[in-house]
Design a protein around this motif. Structure first.
Motif, PDB file in Angstrom:
ATOM      1  N   SER A  82      20.797  40.225  21.570  1.00 18.93           N
ATOM      2  CA  SER A  82      21.013  39.130  21.321  1.00 18.93           C
ATOM      3  C   SER A  82      21.395  39.436  19.716  1.00 18.93           C
ATOM      4  O   SER A  82      21.813  38.631  19.273  1.00 18.93           O
ATOM      5  CB  SER A  82      18.809  39.380  20.997  1.00 18.93           C
ATOM      6  OG  SER A  82      18.565  38.616  20.447  1.00 18.93           O
ATOM      7  N   MET A  83      21.365  40.228  18.919  1.00 17.45           N
ATOM      8  CA  MET A  83      22.178  40.757  17.463  1.00 17.45           C
ATOM      9  C   MET A  83      23.631  40.712  18.256  1.00 17.45           C
ATOM     10  O   MET A  83      24.165  39.929  17.210  1.00 17.45           O
ATOM     11  CB  MET A  83      22.022  41.988  17.342  1.00 17.45           C
ATOM     12  CG  MET A  83      21.020  42.590  16.219  1.00 17.45           C
ATOM     13  SD  MET A  83      20.431  44.498  16.416  1.00 17.45           S
ATOM     14  CE  MET A  83      21.061  44.863  15.421  1.00 17.45           C
ATOM     15  N   VAL A  84      24.689  40.430  19.691  1.00 18.55           N
ATOM     16  CA  VAL A  84      25.340  40.656  20.010  1.00 18.55           C
ATOM     17  C   VAL A  84      25.458  39.300  19.840  1.00 18.55           C
ATOM     18  O   VAL A  84      27.091  38.757  19.968  1.00 18.55           O
ATOM     19  CB  VAL A  84      26.715  41.651  20.875  1.00 18.55           C
ATOM     20  CG1 VAL A  84      26.267  43.149  20.216  1.00 18.55           C
ATOM     21  CG2 VAL A  84      25.680  41.972  21.677  1.00 18.55           C
ATOM     22  N   GLY A  85      25.192  38.494  20.298  1.00 22.26           N
ATOM     23  CA  GLY A  85      24.960  37.191  21.071  1.00 22.26           C
ATOM     24  C   GLY A  85      25.011  36.468  19.705  1.00 22.26           C
ATOM     25  O   GLY A  85      24.759  35.206  19.976  1.00 22.26           O
ATOM     26  N   ALA A  86      24.136  36.603  17.975  1.00 24.16           N
ATOM     27  CA  ALA A  86      23.800  36.067  17.225  1.00 24.16           C
ATOM     28  C   ALA A  86      25.886  35.741  16.519  1.00 24.16           C
ATOM     29  O   ALA A  86      25.976  35.590  15.701  1.00 24.16           O
ATOM     30  CB  ALA A  86      23.644  36.806  16.273  1.00 24.16           C
ATOM     31  N   ILE A  87      26.745  36.622  16.863  1.00 26.98           N
ATOM     32  CA  ILE A  87      28.183  36.870  16.882  1.00 26.98           C
ATOM     33  C   ILE A  87      29.552  35.999  17.449  1.00 26.98           C
ATOM     34  O   ILE A  87      29.435  36.290  18.539  1.00 26.98           O
ATOM     35  CB  ILE A  87      28.509  38.643  16.724  1.00 26.98           C
ATOM     36  CG1 ILE A  87      27.172  39.340  15.553  1.00 26.98           C
ATOM     37  CG2 ILE A  87      30.401  38.666  16.424  1.00 26.98           C
ATOM     38  CD1 ILE A  87      28.420  40.513  16.003  1.00 26.98           C
ATOM     39  N   SER A  88      29.934  35.363  17.037  1.00 23.29           N
ATOM     40  CA  SER A  88      30.957  33.621  17.144  1.00 23.29           C
ATOM     41  C   SER A  88      31.887  34.698  18.098  1.00 23.29           C
ATOM     42  O   SER A  88      32.216  33.795  19.384  1.00 23.29           O
ATOM     43  CB  SER A  88      31.551  33.226  16.632  1.00 23.29           C
ATOM     44  OG  SER A  88      30.124  32.490  15.080  1.00 23.29           O
ATOM     45  N   GLY A  89      32.439  35.034  17.375  1.00 30.62           N
ATOM     46  CA  GLY A  89      33.649  35.917  18.264  1.00 30.62           C
ATOM     47  C   GLY A  89      32.971  36.726  19.811  1.00 30.62           C
ATOM     48  O   GLY A  89      33.749  36.978  20.539  1.00 30.62           O
ATOM     49  N   VAL A  90      31.889  37.356  19.525  1.00 28.99           N
ATOM     50  CA  VAL A  90      31.578  38.355  20.877  1.00 28.99           C
ATOM     51  C   VAL A  90      31.426  36.378  21.841  1.00 28.99           C
ATOM     52  O   VAL A  90      31.708  36.984  23.155  1.00 28.99           O
ATOM     53  CB  VAL A  90      30.021  39.000  20.828  1.00 28.99           C
ATOM     54  CG1 VAL A  90      29.591  38.938  22.013  1.00 28.99           C
ATOM     55  CG2 VAL A  90      30.114  40.104  20.083  1.00 28.99           C
ATOM     56  N   ARG A  91      30.827  35.805  21.502  1.00 30.49           N
ATOM     57  CA  ARG A  91      30.422  35.146  22.309  1.00 30.49           C
ATOM     58  C   ARG A  91      31.544  34.166  23.041  1.00 30.49           C
ATOM     59  O   ARG A  91      32.043  33.822  23.831  1.00 30.49           O
ATOM     60  CB  ARG A  91      29.573  33.256  22.258  1.00 30.49           C
ATOM     61  CG  ARG A  91      28.217  33.827  21.327  1.00 30.49           C
ATOM     62  CD  ARG A  91      27.068  32.544  20.945  1.00 30.49           C
ATOM     63  NE  ARG A  91      27.159  32.532  22.396  1.00 30.49           N
ATOM     64  CZ  ARG A  91      25.855  33.080  22.972  1.00 30.49           C
ATOM     65  NH1 ARG A  91      25.146  34.017  22.481  1.00 30.49           N
ATOM     66  NH2 ARG A  91      24.824  32.836  24.120  1.00 30.49           N
ATOM     67  N   ALA A  92      32.677  34.483  22.048  1.00 26.33           N
ATOM     68  CA  ALA A  92      33.815  33.634  22.392  1.00 26.33           C
ATOM     69  C   ALA A  92      35.049  34.356  23.432  1.00 26.33           C
ATOM     70  O   ALA A  92      35.599  34.001  24.037  1.00 26.33           O
ATOM     71  CB  ALA A  92      35.134  33.012  20.861  1.00 26.33           C
ATOM     72  N   ALA A  93      34.681  35.825  22.988  1.00 28.94           N
ATOM     73  CA  ALA A  93      35.023  36.726  23.779  1.00 28.94           C
ATOM     74  C   ALA A  93      34.472  36.356  25.547  1.00 28.94           C
ATOM     75  O   ALA A  93      35.374  36.850  26.017  1.00 28.94           O
ATOM     76  CB  ALA A  93      35.506  37.967  23.314  1.00 28.94           C
ATOM     77  N   LEU A  94      33.272  36.366  25.367  1.00 28.81           N
ATOM     78  CA  LEU A  94      32.242  36.236  26.726  1.00 28.81           C
ATOM     79  C   LEU A  94      32.665  35.098  27.592  1.00 28.81           C
ATOM     80  O   LEU A  94      32.247  34.762  28.660  1.00 28.81           O
ATOM     81  CB  LEU A  94      30.925  37.105  26.744  1.00 28.81           C
ATOM     82  CG  LEU A  94      31.369  38.322  25.924  1.00 28.81           C
ATOM     83  CD1 LEU A  94      29.435  38.653  26.357  1.00 28.81           C
ATOM     84  CD2 LEU A  94      31.269  39.242  27.017  1.00 28.81           C
TER      85      LEU A  94
END
Ligand code: DC
Length: 218
Positions: A82-94
């Protein structure tokens, strides 16, 4: 046919999505596992300045085929996810991994938080699950019990409740803003349902959507 199944932690979406996938012979992706795998890889960086950059790097280099689901099902992995899901760059990469999975010939079933709103806004069927916090805590406690049948360790439901409530708040505040029902999503409250009743209700939603599409109504 793409089926998008979204909802909060422990709402039953994984179980229902998997059963719908088996019923229709469609491939299934639990997108939470992608976020959990990224979270697990950056666990050593939690609370340190490089956390965000490391999480984006982990998301960009993630090999979805190599994820070991059993090692990342626990509460701690959910929190980090949930913490990494709050990072836009992570969402974009996935995003691309999820999109490619959804677009395979014949369709797919995906469960997550923003499948109906961001990943697959064109999905033929969108189901958004809800359930009270109490019902979800009870379910997650039962799941954790089943994960460790031999240990006899009692689940601390007060801590579990706090953890799920914190995760709800973090997920809702995530930058993509996609954790909400899409306008054309079917809401399904599973608080009072066991898994069989919830599956029948979800199946009825999909069958109605198929009939509506075949009849020319969308
Ligand atoms: O579905 P789950 O409980 O395994 O997901 C773990 C966390 O991953 C969840 O709290 C938020 C994040 N997640 C997300 O941000 N977007 C998704 N599509 C799936 C999960």
């Amino acid at each position: 046919m793409i089926i998008a199944m979204d909802g909060p932690a422990a709402s039953g979406k994984g179980t229902l999505a998997k059963r719908l996938a088996a019923h229709y012979g469609l491939p299934f992706l639990d997108t939470g596992l992608l976020y959990r795998a990224v979270g697990a890889r950056v666990a050593p960086f939690e609370g340190r300045p490089g956390f965000e950059a490391e999480a984006i790097k982990a998301a960009r280099t993630l090999d979805a085929g190599k994820i070991d689901p059993e090692s990342i099902r626990g509460v701690g992995a959910g929190r980090l996810a949930s913490m990494v899901g709050a990072i836009s760059g992570v969402r974009a990469a996935l995003f691309d991994t999820q999109r490619q999975f959804a677009l395979q010939p014949g369709g797919a079933v995906l469960d997550g938080r923003d499948i109906g709103t961001v990943v697959c806004p064109e999905a033929e069927v969108k189901i958004f699950l809800t359930a009270t916090l109490e019902a979800r805590v009870a379910r997650r406690a039962a799941q954790l019990d089943a994960l460790n049948p031999a240990t006899g360790v009692r689940i601390d439901t007060v801590a579990l409740r706090a953890e799920i409530a914190a995760r709800d708040a973090r997920d809702r505040a995530a930058p993509h803003g996609g954790f909400r029902p899409a306008r054309d999503a079917h809401l399904l409250d599973t608080s009072e349902m066991d898994i069989e009743a919830a599956f029948r209700a979800a199946l009825a939603i999909v069958e109605r959507a198929i009939a509506d599409t075949a009849g020319g109504r969308t």
